[in-house]
Design an enzyme around this catalytic site. Structure first.
Site, PDB file in Angstrom:
ATOM      1  N   ARG A  94      36.552  25.808  33.525  1.00 52.20           N
ATOM      2  CA  ARG A  94      36.694  26.774  34.635  1.00 52.20           C
ATOM      3  C   ARG A  94      36.065  26.128  35.860  1.00 52.20           C
ATOM      4  NH1 ARG A  94      35.749  33.226  35.009  1.00 52.20           N
ATOM      5  NH2 ARG A  94      37.705  33.026  33.893  1.00 52.20           N
ATOM      6  N   HIS A 115      45.571  30.432  36.346  1.00 50.12           N
ATOM      7  CA  HIS A 115      44.789  31.060  35.272  1.00 50.12           C
ATOM      8  C   HIS A 115      45.738  31.287  34.084  1.00 50.12           C
ATOM      9  CE1 HIS A 115      41.581  32.955  33.295  1.00 50.12           C
ATOM     10  NE2 HIS A 115      41.411  34.044  34.009  1.00 50.12           N
ATOM     11  N   ASP A 172      44.490  42.707  41.191  1.00 50.33           N
ATOM     12  CA  ASP A 172      43.296  41.878  40.927  1.00 50.33           C
ATOM     13  C   ASP A 172      42.407  42.010  42.159  1.00 50.33           C
ATOM     14  OD1 ASP A 172      41.497  39.917  40.049  1.00 50.33           O
ATOM     15  OD2 ASP A 172      42.820  38.222  40.531  1.00 50.33           O
ATOM     16  N   CYS A 195      43.346  41.902  35.430  1.00 54.70           N
ATOM     17  CA  CYS A 195      42.724  40.846  34.609  1.00 54.70           C
ATOM     18  C   CYS A 195      41.240  41.104  34.390  1.00 54.70           C
ATOM     19  CB  CYS A 195      42.944  39.489  35.257  1.00 54.70           C
ATOM     20  SG  CYS A 195      42.275  39.377  36.924  1.00 54.70           S
ATOM     21  N   ARG A 238      43.105  38.209  25.331  1.00 54.65           N
ATOM     22  CA  ARG A 238      42.677  36.857  25.715  1.00 54.65           C
ATOM     23  C   ARG A 238      42.330  36.063  24.464  1.00 54.65           C
ATOM     24  NH1 ARG A 238      40.744  35.730  30.747  1.00 54.65           N
ATOM     25  NH2 ARG A 238      40.640  33.645  29.841  1.00 54.65           N
TER      26      ARG A 238
END
Ligand code: CP
Ligand code: NVA
Length: 316
Positions: free
Chosen positions: A101, A128, A223, A262, A290
């Site tokens: 990340r 992402h 988001d 998200c 996820r």
């Protein structure tokens, strides 16, 4: 060796990877029994905070029989003085896979270029992909078929939207996004998505009007207006007046609308409490998925032998 830097890296295998993710979830004996990552170690580097990505990778790798190491950039030499290329080569001598990340997408590209083990983008400023995999898995769980489904994005033209539109294009799902002028998604990513959509028949539409995007939509996604690394752009918020997802806006959607985010959410900003806490909100399914989606991706990228066996089972 393959990497996952953006969701379109998964190409034609994407749908199968999602079906396998659903199998992992529905039959949670499979991974503990087969342990496809037995004896493997995966290093997970974070330059930014994370709750979902960090926990879902750690638990998911563990469920697959592997070992995960969380490497915070402030604690390793990468965050101090060592180059990305040297870090990639050193870590490749110890690890079977790396998740990263980072701020600049070019950094995960460089890491993948120099690493000799698969690299997974765990969020960059441009992409992402793990989020998009979980999102499409969640959409598949909540709709009988993908044909005729409309996904609407309301908010910033950011990293999450980039992989969402690519993922929709790959699976033939219509995706409409409403963004304020000046906050459009990256034009190169849009072109890539349009090329894919031309093959699959997905309809990709950009507008500056939230009602237009949301009209008759089945899934409505937003988001944060200000992403990690953009905190210095707080003045950006003013541009998002009228882009909040609230019940009034959702009156234009299909009556069985599902709300997606998200997370983390900025309640009262991009979404109201009554929408995110609504029974038609599926944000916590997205968060859980996820883990299942990443377990499938890890098996696909790191353990081709197991993957080939699973693929054969799924063909039957
Ligand atoms: N959605 C997501 O990536 O969450 P985290 O930042 O908590 O990992
Ligand atoms: N667009 C957000 C997503 C967080 C998971 C960000 O990059 O901060």
């Amino acid at each position: 060796m393959s990497n996952l830097l953006a969701i379109d890296d998964l190409g034609d295998d994407f749908a199968k990877i999602l079906r396998w993710a659903i199998t992992y979830k529905d039959d949670d004996e499979i991974a503990p029994e087969s342990q496809p990552l037995d004896g493997m170690s995966v290093g997970c580097i974070y330059e930014k905070p994370s709750t979902r990505t960090r926990v879902s990778f750690e638990v998911g790798i563990n469920r697959l029989g592997g070992h995960s190491l969380t490497l915070l950039s402030g604690d390793i030499q990468l965050g101090q003085s060592e180059t990305i290329g040297d870090t990639a080569q050193v870590l490749s001598r110890f690890l079977d896979g790396i998740t990263y990340r980072c701020y600049a997408h070019a950094d995960v590209v460089e890491l993948a270029d120099k690493a000799t083990v698969p690299v997974i983008n765990a969020l960059s400023d441009l992409h992402h992909p793990c989020q998009a995999a979980a999102d499409m898995m969640t959409i598949m769980e909540h709709s009988d078929k993908l044909e005729g489904i409309k996904v609407a994005w309301v908010g910033d033209g950011n990293n999450v939207l980039h992989d969402l539109m690519l993922a929709c294009a790959m699976l033939g799902v219509d995706c409409h996004w409403a963004v304020p002028p000046g906050h459009e998604p990256n034009s190169k990513v849009v072109k890539r998505a349009q090329r894919i959509a031309a093959e699959t028949g997905a309809e990709l539409v950009q507008t500056h009007t939230p009602v237009e995007a949301v009209t008759d939509a089945n899934f409505i996604y937003t988001d944060a207006f200000v992403s990690m690394g953009e905190e210095h752009l707080e003045t950006k918020l003013a541009d998002f007046d009228g882009f909040q997802v609230n019940l009034k806006l959702l009156e234009h959607a299909d009556q069985d609308w599902k709300f997606m985010h998200c997370l983390p959410a900025h309640r009262g900003e991009e979404v109201t409490d009554e929408v995110i806490d609504h029974e038609q909100s599926i944000v916590f399914d997205q968060a859980e998925n996820r883990m299942w989606a990443q377990m499938s991706i890890l098996t696909y990228l790191l353990e081709k032998n197991s993957w080939d066996v699973y693929s054969d089972i799924m063909e039957v």
